[in-house]
Design an enzyme around this catalytic site. Structure first.
Site, PDB file in Angstrom:
ATOM      1  N   HIS A 256      -2.846 -49.958 -22.033  1.00  0.00           N
ATOM      2  CA  HIS A 256      -3.759 -50.737 -22.889  1.00  0.00           C
ATOM      3  C   HIS A 256      -3.222 -52.124 -23.157  1.00  0.00           C
ATOM      4  O   HIS A 256      -2.156 -52.184 -23.975  1.00  0.00           O
ATOM      5  CB  HIS A 256      -4.384 -50.093 -24.048  1.00  0.00           C
ATOM      6  CG  HIS A 256      -5.216 -48.812 -23.922  1.00  0.00           C
ATOM      7  ND1 HIS A 256      -6.319 -49.114 -23.034  1.00  0.00           N
ATOM      8  CD2 HIS A 256      -4.985 -47.639 -24.287  1.00  0.00           C
ATOM      9  CE1 HIS A 256      -6.882 -47.839 -22.999  1.00  0.00           C
ATOM     10  NE2 HIS A 256      -5.937 -47.110 -23.651  1.00  0.00           N
ATOM     11  N   LEU A 257      -3.439 -53.256 -22.611  1.00  0.00           N
ATOM     12  CA  LEU A 257      -2.741 -54.564 -22.582  1.00  0.00           C
ATOM     13  C   LEU A 257      -3.399 -55.669 -22.200  1.00  0.00           C
ATOM     14  O   LEU A 257      -4.277 -55.491 -21.123  1.00  0.00           O
ATOM     15  CB  LEU A 257      -1.441 -54.398 -21.533  1.00  0.00           C
ATOM     16  CG  LEU A 257      -0.555 -55.504 -21.574  1.00  0.00           C
ATOM     17  CD1 LEU A 257       0.252 -55.586 -23.019  1.00  0.00           C
ATOM     18  CD2 LEU A 257       0.378 -55.535 -20.476  1.00  0.00           C
TER      19      LEU A 257
END
Length: 349
Positions: free
Chosen positions: A148-149
């Site tokens: 998640h970025l």
């Protein structure tokens, strides 16, 4: 000494001339093959991610110039990136995609690196970003990196070969509703220990608040309080990317056109996988088949306590999420066009 007899001399001269002609033909063919091989190598060494069929008008006879400009940014042929990044947008089927990738990595023989821990940072400081780039660049290749970025511009770091991105999104209202309940209750089947480990800390009053109550206090406040912003996953690490405004939206669109080979949509999950098979076979070969062979993969990650919003509440949320709705529709247009081109050119299985 003079050559005797004369007939023998003439015959020897004929053989010599014939031999010289054969040598000349061999050299010419060999050099030609080497030259052609050099050209092929140069073409393969520098693939153009934005390559489209030369006869695009045949595929898109009724498109406007603006739509043809959009098509020109699509990946419509096979590419083989050594680093593929899935900067997964939450609540867009990312757990299902992760389950699928876990099986494809064995089948397709690529390495797989996951950053997944409670409250993993999506927005990084400059130092954290540089460290992450170094970590990804040092991974054994070919590799798929998952986290998640918010988008990171790897091109700024002058890597030998910048990674290629892919992602999945869904209707922003559905995503917001799913995230609203997930942040309070997690997945079905989670015990209290898991909920405490993975979910945001919040008061019992806030945890027990209904979506209707949250929106009733002001839709903008409700959206802001739930923090997640789909646009930031494509806009980047700049502070302005956390906003839901026109600048962040346009930057997200430019980054998608430049660095994302595929952005699928959850509502067209199988079609998205088929595009992945066509343009990223190193990672997605047989993805649809594997997906059908493991139908339980997506059943273990159902959000607990989720309630569908009323029609009026959905309309209010659509208005509050306008920039994200515009980004979603932009992505959907690109995906449908990408699918159409690949299908008409015979590249979809």
């Amino acid at each position: 000494m003079p050559c005797r007899p004369i007939r023998f001399c003439i015959k020897s001269l004929k053989y010599a001339v014939a031999l010289l002609l054969l040598v000349a033909v061999y050299i010419n063919l060999n050099l030609g093959n080497r030259y052609r091989a050099t050209l092929d190598t140069e073409r393969d060494a520098a693939p153009d991610l934005r390559n489209i069929p030369v006869d695009l008008p045949r595929f898109l006879p009724n498109r406007t110039n603006g739509e043809n400009d959009l098509a020109a940014t699509l990946v419509t042929r096979t590419i083989q990136p050594n680093i593929l990044i899935y900067n997964r947008v939450p609540k867009c089927g990312s757990s299902t995609v992760r389950f699928l990738i876990g099986r494809l990595r064995v089948r397709n023989r690529f390495n797989y690196k996951v950053h997944n821990w409670p409250n993993v940072r999506q927005s990084l400081t400059p130092t954290e970003e540089a460290e992450l780039v170094q970590q990804v660049a040092s991974l054994r290749r070919p590799v798929l990196f998952l986290r998640h970025l918010h988008y990171v511009d790897f091109a700024r770091y002058n890597l030998t070969a910048a990674p290629v991105y892919f992602n999945m999104v869904r209707d922003p209202v559905d995503r917001f509703v799913s995230h609203f309940y997930f942040s309070r209750y997690g997945f079905k089947g989670w015990d209290e220990e898991k909920i405490k480990k993975w979910l945001w800390p919040m008061s019992e009053e806030r945890r027990n608040m209904t979506l209707e109550d949250c929106v009733g206090r002001g839709v903008d406040k409700c959206i802001a309080d739930n923090r997640e912003n789909m646009i930031a996953f494509f806009c980047g690490q700049e502070r302005g990317c956390s906003a839901r405004n026109d600048w962040a939206l346009r930057k997200a669109q430019r980054n998608i056109e430049r660095d994302f080979a595929l952005v699928g949509i959850l509502e067209r999950f199988e079609e998205s996988l088929k595009i992945g098979e066509a343009i990223l076979p190193r990672y997605f070969d047989s993805a649809v088949k594997v997906f059908h062979n493991y139908p339980e993969g997506g059943k273990k990650t159902k959000t607990a306590g989720k309630k569908e919003p009323s029609k009026s509440l959905r309309t209010i949320l659509e208005n509050g999420l306008k920039p994200e709705m515009e980004l979603y529709n932009f992505i959907k247009r690109r995906l449908f066009m990408q699918y159409e081109i690949l299908k008409r050119s015979g590249k979809l299985s």
